[in-house]
Design a protein around this motif. Structure first.
Motif, mmCIF file in Angstrom:
data_model
loop_
_atom_site.group_PDB
_atom_site.id
_atom_site.type_symbol
_atom_site.label_atom_id
_atom_site.label_comp_id
_atom_site.label_asym_id
_atom_site.label_seq_id
_atom_site.Cartn_x
_atom_site.Cartn_y
_atom_site.Cartn_z
ATOM 1 N N MET A 1 0.648 -1.248 -0.050
ATOM 2 C CA MET A 1 -0.107 -0.049 0.104
ATOM 3 C C MET A 1 0.685 1.384 -0.060
ATOM 4 S SD MET A 1 -3.069 0.505 -0.032
ATOM 5 C CE MET A 1 -4.166 2.083 -0.225
ATOM 6 N N TRP A 2 2.091 1.311 1.024
ATOM 7 C CA TRP A 2 2.693 2.482 0.992
ATOM 8 C C TRP A 2 3.449 2.751 -0.303
ATOM 9 C CZ3 TRP A 2 8.069 2.353 -0.095
ATOM 10 C CH2 TRP A 2 8.730 1.055 0.113
ATOM 11 N N ARG A 3 3.830 1.699 -0.970
ATOM 12 C CA ARG A 3 4.605 1.693 -2.246
ATOM 13 C C ARG A 3 3.538 2.613 -3.473
ATOM 14 N NH1 ARG A 3 7.450 -2.432 -6.206
ATOM 15 N NH2 ARG A 3 7.634 -0.864 -7.714
ATOM 16 N N LYS A 4 2.255 1.955 -3.055
ATOM 17 C CA LYS A 4 1.464 2.557 -4.189
ATOM 18 C C LYS A 4 1.419 4.088 -4.088
ATOM 19 C CE LYS A 4 -2.608 2.079 -6.685
ATOM 20 N NZ LYS A 4 -3.645 1.380 -7.195
ATOM 21 N N ARG A 5 1.168 4.240 -2.799
ATOM 22 C CA ARG A 5 1.045 5.792 -2.348
ATOM 23 C C ARG A 5 2.357 6.593 -2.675
ATOM 24 N NH1 ARG A 5 -1.497 5.626 3.447
ATOM 25 N NH2 ARG A 5 -3.704 4.906 2.929
ATOM 26 N N ALA A 6 3.665 5.993 -2.505
ATOM 27 C CA ALA A 6 4.734 6.586 -2.915
ATOM 28 C C ALA A 6 4.927 6.746 -4.360
ATOM 29 C CB ALA A 6 6.012 5.712 -2.462
ATOM 30 N N GLU A 7 4.357 5.891 -5.082
ATOM 31 C CA GLU A 7 4.318 5.910 -6.424
ATOM 32 C C GLU A 7 3.548 7.158 -7.170
ATOM 33 O OE1 GLU A 7 3.176 2.423 -8.864
ATOM 34 O OE2 GLU A 7 5.071 1.673 -8.168
ATOM 35 N N ILE A 8 2.225 7.325 -6.361
ATOM 36 C CA ILE A 8 1.261 8.171 -6.808
ATOM 37 C C ILE A 8 2.073 9.524 -6.470
ATOM 38 C CG2 ILE A 8 -0.981 9.399 -6.123
ATOM 39 C CD1 ILE A 8 -2.152 6.685 -5.692
ATOM 40 N N ALA A 9 2.631 9.737 -5.308
ATOM 41 C CA ALA A 9 3.080 10.864 -4.778
ATOM 42 C C ALA A 9 4.417 11.211 -5.616
ATOM 43 C CB ALA A 9 3.992 10.670 -3.422
ATOM 44 N N PHE A 10 4.976 10.002 -6.153
ATOM 45 C CA PHE A 10 6.247 10.514 -7.048
ATOM 46 C C PHE A 10 5.778 11.184 -8.410
ATOM 47 C CE2 PHE A 10 9.204 9.284 -10.441
ATOM 48 C CZ PHE A 10 10.539 9.707 -9.793
ATOM 49 N N PHE A 11 4.568 10.688 -8.876
ATOM 50 C CA PHE A 11 4.179 11.065 -10.325
ATOM 51 C C PHE A 11 3.463 12.370 -10.056
ATOM 52 C CE2 PHE A 11 5.169 6.570 -11.369
ATOM 53 C CZ PHE A 11 6.022 6.840 -12.244
ATOM 54 N N VAL A 12 2.777 12.653 -8.985
ATOM 55 C CA VAL A 12 2.024 13.548 -8.864
ATOM 56 C C VAL A 12 2.786 15.079 -8.339
ATOM 57 C CG1 VAL A 12 0.009 14.999 -7.520
ATOM 58 C CG2 VAL A 12 -0.312 12.572 -8.510
ATOM 59 N N ALA A 13 3.992 14.656 -7.774
ATOM 60 C CA ALA A 13 4.560 15.908 -7.085
ATOM 61 C C ALA A 13 5.002 17.052 -8.201
ATOM 62 C CB ALA A 13 5.684 15.338 -6.376
ATOM 63 N N PRO A 14 5.807 16.485 -9.423
ATOM 64 C CA PRO A 14 6.041 17.562 -10.280
ATOM 65 C C PRO A 14 5.017 18.297 -10.854
ATOM 66 C CG PRO A 14 6.845 15.447 -10.930
ATOM 67 C CD PRO A 14 5.916 15.144 -9.765
ATOM 68 N N ALA A 15 3.844 17.786 -10.989
ATOM 69 C CA ALA A 15 2.768 18.626 -11.590
ATOM 70 C C ALA A 15 2.080 19.540 -10.409
ATOM 71 C CB ALA A 15 1.905 17.647 -12.042
ATOM 72 N N LEU A 16 2.274 18.961 -9.346
ATOM 73 C CA LEU A 16 1.640 19.632 -8.263
ATOM 74 C C LEU A 16 2.642 21.062 -7.814
ATOM 75 C CD1 LEU A 16 -0.661 19.156 -6.765
ATOM 76 C CD2 LEU A 16 0.674 18.178 -4.784
ATOM 77 N N ALA A 17 3.955 20.664 -8.029
ATOM 78 C CA ALA A 17 4.771 21.749 -7.778
ATOM 79 C C ALA A 17 4.693 22.805 -8.641
ATOM 80 C CB ALA A 17 6.156 21.153 -7.604
ATOM 81 N N LEU A 18 4.523 22.595 -9.840
ATOM 82 C CA LEU A 18 4.565 23.260 -10.931
ATOM 83 C C LEU A 18 3.087 24.277 -10.858
ATOM 84 C CD1 LEU A 18 5.746 21.399 -14.303
ATOM 85 C CD2 LEU A 18 6.559 23.376 -13.047
ATOM 86 N N LEU A 19 2.045 23.590 -10.612
ATOM 87 C CA LEU A 19 0.754 24.107 -10.243
ATOM 88 C C LEU A 19 0.840 25.098 -9.200
ATOM 89 C CD1 LEU A 19 -2.232 23.474 -11.670
ATOM 90 C CD2 LEU A 19 -2.608 22.482 -9.299
ATOM 91 N N VAL A 20 1.468 24.668 -7.993
ATOM 92 C CA VAL A 20 1.668 25.590 -7.145
ATOM 93 C C VAL A 20 2.595 26.807 -7.243
ATOM 94 C CG1 VAL A 20 2.751 25.870 -4.700
ATOM 95 C CG2 VAL A 20 1.191 23.732 -5.069
ATOM 96 N N ALA A 21 3.843 26.573 -8.002
ATOM 97 C CA ALA A 21 4.586 27.560 -8.055
ATOM 98 C C ALA A 21 3.736 28.734 -9.378
ATOM 99 C CB ALA A 21 5.779 27.186 -8.880
ATOM 100 N N PHE A 22 3.154 28.089 -10.229
ATOM 101 C CA PHE A 22 2.720 28.997 -11.368
ATOM 102 C C PHE A 22 1.205 29.423 -11.309
ATOM 103 C CE2 PHE A 22 6.762 27.284 -13.246
ATOM 104 C CZ PHE A 22 7.251 28.363 -13.340
ATOM 105 N N VAL A 23 0.508 28.760 -10.608
ATOM 106 C CA VAL A 23 -1.219 29.016 -10.317
ATOM 107 C C VAL A 23 -1.232 29.477 -9.025
ATOM 108 C CG1 VAL A 23 -3.184 28.214 -10.791
ATOM 109 C CG2 VAL A 23 -1.434 27.209 -12.373
ATOM 110 N N ALA A 24 -0.851 28.569 -8.049
ATOM 111 C CA ALA A 24 -1.400 28.965 -6.758
ATOM 112 C C ALA A 24 -0.712 29.988 -6.163
ATOM 113 C CB ALA A 24 -1.253 27.807 -5.731
ATOM 114 N N VAL A 25 0.713 30.003 -6.132
ATOM 115 C CA VAL A 25 1.203 31.289 -5.713
ATOM 116 C C VAL A 25 0.825 32.504 -6.519
ATOM 117 C CG1 VAL A 25 3.396 32.118 -5.399
ATOM 118 C CG2 VAL A 25 3.091 29.837 -4.878
ATOM 119 N N PRO A 26 0.934 32.729 -7.646
ATOM 120 C CA PRO A 26 0.389 34.005 -8.303
ATOM 121 C C PRO A 26 -1.050 34.385 -7.834
ATOM 122 C CG PRO A 26 1.434 32.393 -9.900
ATOM 123 C CD PRO A 26 1.171 31.793 -8.845
#
Lengths: 294, 437
Positions: free
Chosen positions: A1-26
């Motif tokens: 289970m944790w492995r699946k979560r880690a995988e999801i986190a790994f793949f979502v993190a970059p998109a999320l970081a971009l979203l935060v940096a270029f959408v949420a923060v502005p």
């Protein structure tokens, strides 16, 4: 289970970081800005509460801009829907030069907005522009200040240019939607002796509904955020006759350096767009998802 | 399919890491407001941004920087020559980030005052005192509460540029010095079939210049200064300025479609119409010959037909006779910059540098020893008027700052469109100024 979560986190993190940096923060910065009086440099210290919102909402130029946006939302749909539908139905029939015609209709949409704007600006020049010259050739005279320089005509001229620019998108979407209408329905209708007109009215147009509703949504959001074409054609003038919410906030922000007011205007624009988008989804687009469920 | 998706994720991940890295790096370089103390003779690097990014002007400024380095051991000048609009955008960004260059351009007035208030500029009254005394007549727009924050290096005045050949064809002798004289010129030009004036009201500020000049003619400089200081524009001279402008607009001297005409871009812009002989005159600053040259195929603009005369006087005016309106550029020094940066800014106003600057027609030098070096005849005519002017009022939008200036220009553009009254313009200035308090 944790492995699946880690995988999801790994793949979502970059998109999320971009979203935060270029959408949420502005967005958050704009909200913060809207509560301060700030010239664009130095620390943001002059907290003014909601004063910027009061000043935006009581400013005639902004309320007029909102009305202009709404005129363009309604005007675009009223002009482009019937025109786009007619052209799509026409182009859907097998005929000579079909591909070429489709291309011609679609070209304005592909053209960069700035280029299209400059071309139209030149065409519409009073006295020396092509359109005035052509009118003069048939004995007509354009308005003294030109179509873009006369407050009474400017917004309608912009609307015509926008229709020229965006009609292609409507046509191409409707054509794609038409491909999704099952051939059997047409055959059945033909067997029942339905006329071409009856087929369009009873089969094609109803089945095109979801496409039209989706297009309407895109068109509405585009009209609310309208900036480029207006900025190039008129800069919001003459006499604020074509100001949109977006040109208003750019004018207040980068031109006058009232970043607080611009921040407040952008939040208002965001809220207006959000409310209209949610309403559209709730009352118009929901029909499509319900049909799916049924 | 899987591979491309993964590749894309890796790129995105890489971008995120890069972003974080730059974000961290950004924090280490902040140093706004900290005075850099330097030992005499220790190596110093100063950064200099200017907008002479082409041809001889760029070469000249590179040489100026090299000369300064040679004369000051241990000092390195890092020169960045940029296109004007690019420079303004980058300066705005640099101010926000708090890492402005050491020496850069300021336009004075309200904008400079706002920069001073935000602590971005160095008070150079003491270290550059000698230079300031040389260019005293132009300093007022660059001072806040008696302290000087920039050294003007090029100051021009606004007036009417005209086509000598068209004037001759219309039988106009000499140039008008009163409003009635100007209206006579309009009549003669119209009779000869030429549109008298072009104005880029689409960009607003060219139209606003008419109102500014009327204010300078109708209001005494004390009235104007008091109005700005007390935020009270109730003196009737301000409304009178708008009424004078309405009178001028009513004579219909402008090009067709002036409400949407841009100032300087393209052949159908206000400058383009003058450059191509479609109109006889335009109210513009010292930049006009250069702009017109760029808008004609042979690159000469109006060439020998370029003429210039100052804005006419108005009967019964309260303003100082022969006062001119203009503005220009000055070298400012960042608050955190080393002393060498102030020396460099002062060096840029020195006799030697300003003479070379004038010889290349890069602008209108403020150092009196360089006035004689301006070669262009129309520009030297303008310079004579400037040097003889009892006072030079900064463009009102620059003087009042972008916020009030923008509101003022918008309302003046409405007046041109017949959608605002002279009182509306004054009200717009008043309320924008009150909002700034």
């Amino acid at each position: 289970m944790w492995r699946k979560r880690a995988e999801i986190a790994f793949f979502v993190a970059p998109a999320l970081a971009l979203l935060v940096a270029f959408v949420a923060v502005p967005v958050a910065t704009a909200v913060q800005m809207s509560l301060y009086r700030w010239k664009g440099f130095g620390p943001m210290v002059d907290f003014v509460g909601l004063a910027n919102y009061v000043s935006v909402l009581t400013n005639d130029v902004f309320t007029d801009a909102l009305v202009h946006n709404l005129i363009i939302v309604v005007g675009s749909i009223l002009l482009q829907l019937p025109l786009g539908l007619a052209i799509a139905l026409l182009l859907n029939r097998k005929m000579w030069g079909q591909g070429l015609l489709r291309t011609i209709i679609f070209v304005p949409y592909v053209l960069a907005e700035v280029i299209a704007g400059v071309v139209w600006f030149q065409l519409l020049q009073p006295q020396y522009g092509v359109i005035d010259t052509m009118l003069a050739a048939v004995g007509l005279q354009g308005p003294d200040q030109g179509f873009l320089g006369t407050p009474e005509y400017a917004l309608w001229t912009v609307l015509v240019v926008l229709t020229w620019k965006y009609l292609g998108l409507a046509v191409i979407l409707f054509l794609a939607g038409l491909q999704g209408v099952p051939e059997e329905l047409y055959e059945a209708a033909q067997l029942d002796g339905a006329s071409w007109w009856q087929v369009q009215r009873r089969i094609t147009i109803p089945l095109l509904g979801p496409t039209m509703r989706t297009w309407g949504f895109l068109s509405m959001i585009g009209s609310l955020q309208l900036f480029d074409m207006v900025w190039i054609l008129t800069g919001g003038g003459p006499a604020n006759a074509t100001t949109t919410m977006a040109t208003f906030l750019v004018n207040e922000g980068t031109k006058r350096q009232n970043f607080g007011i611009a921040g407040a205007a952008s939040v208002v624009l965001f809220v207006v767009a959000l409310v209209l988008a949610l309403a559209y989804q709730r009352f118009i687009l929901s029909r499509d998802s319900k049909e799916d469920e049924a | 399919m899987t591979r491309t998706t993964r590749g894309a994720t890796m790129v995105a991940l890489g971008a995120t890491v890069a972003l974080l890295a730059t974000a961290c790096a950004g924090q280490g370089t902040g140093g706004q407001g900290e005075e850099e103390t330097t030992e005499p003779g220790a190596p110093v690097t100063i950064t200099w941004w200017h907008n002479s990014n082409t041809g001889d002007g760029k070469k000249y400024y590179d040489k100026v920087a090299a000369d300064f380095e040679a004369a000051n051991e241990g000092v390195t000048v890092e020169v960045s020559a940029m296109q004007h609009e690019d420079m303004l955008t980058k300066l705005d960004a640099a101010f926000q980030a708090g890492d402005a260059p050491d020496v850069f351009m300021e336009r004075g007035g309200g904008e400079l005052a706002a920069h001073v208030e935000a602590g971005l500029l160095k008070d150079i009254s003491e270290p550059a005192a000698d230079t300031i005394s040389t260019i005293e007549p132009y300093m007022s727009g660059f001072q806040v509460d008696g302290a000087s924050y920039a050294l003007p290096f090029s100051i021009g005045v606004v007036g009417f540029w005209y086509n000598k050949a068209i004037f001759e064809d219309a039988g106009i002798e000499g140039t008008p010095s009163t409003m009635d004289g100007l209206y006579d010129v309009f009549d003669k030009l119209k009779a000869s079939g030429t549109t008298p004036l072009s104005v880029g009201a689409g960009d607003k500020w060219p139209a606003a210049h008419y109102w500014y000049y009327n204010v300078i003619r109708e209001c005494s400089s004390e009235t104007l200064a008091a109005a700005i200081a007390d935020v009270d524009y109730s003196d009737p001279c301000f409304v009178k300025a708008g009424e004078d402008l309405e009178e001028l607009i009513d004579t219909e001297p402008f090009n067709k479609g002036f409400l949407s005409t841009p100032a300087q871009s393209g052949a159908t812009s206000a400058s383009g119409l003058l450059a191509t002989g479609k109109v006889a005159m335009e109210l513009a600053g010292h930049w006009e010959p250069g702009v017109m040259q760029g808008l004609t195929e042979d690159g000469t603009g109006l060439g020998d037909n370029t003429g210039w005369f100052p804005y006419p006087s108005i009967e019964g005016q309260q303003g100082t006779e022969f006062a001119q309106m203009g503005g220009g550029d000055a070298w400012a020094v960042s608050n955190s910059s080393p002393d060498a940066a102030v020396d460099f800014a002062a060096y840029l106003i020195s006799d030697e540098v300003q003479q070379g600057f004038a010889e290349l027609d890069m602008g209108l030098p403020t150092n009196p020893t360089a006035s004689g070096s301006v070669s262009d005849p129309a520009l030297s005519e303008l310079l004579t008027v400037r040097d003889g002017a009892p006072e030079i009022q900064l463009y009102l939008d620059t003087l009042l700052g972008t916020s009030i200036g923008g509101a003022m220009n918008d309302e003046i553009a409405l007046l041109f469109a017949g959608k605002a009254t002279p009182q509306d313009v004054v009200d717009a200035v008043q309320s924008a100024a009150e909002a700034e308090m």
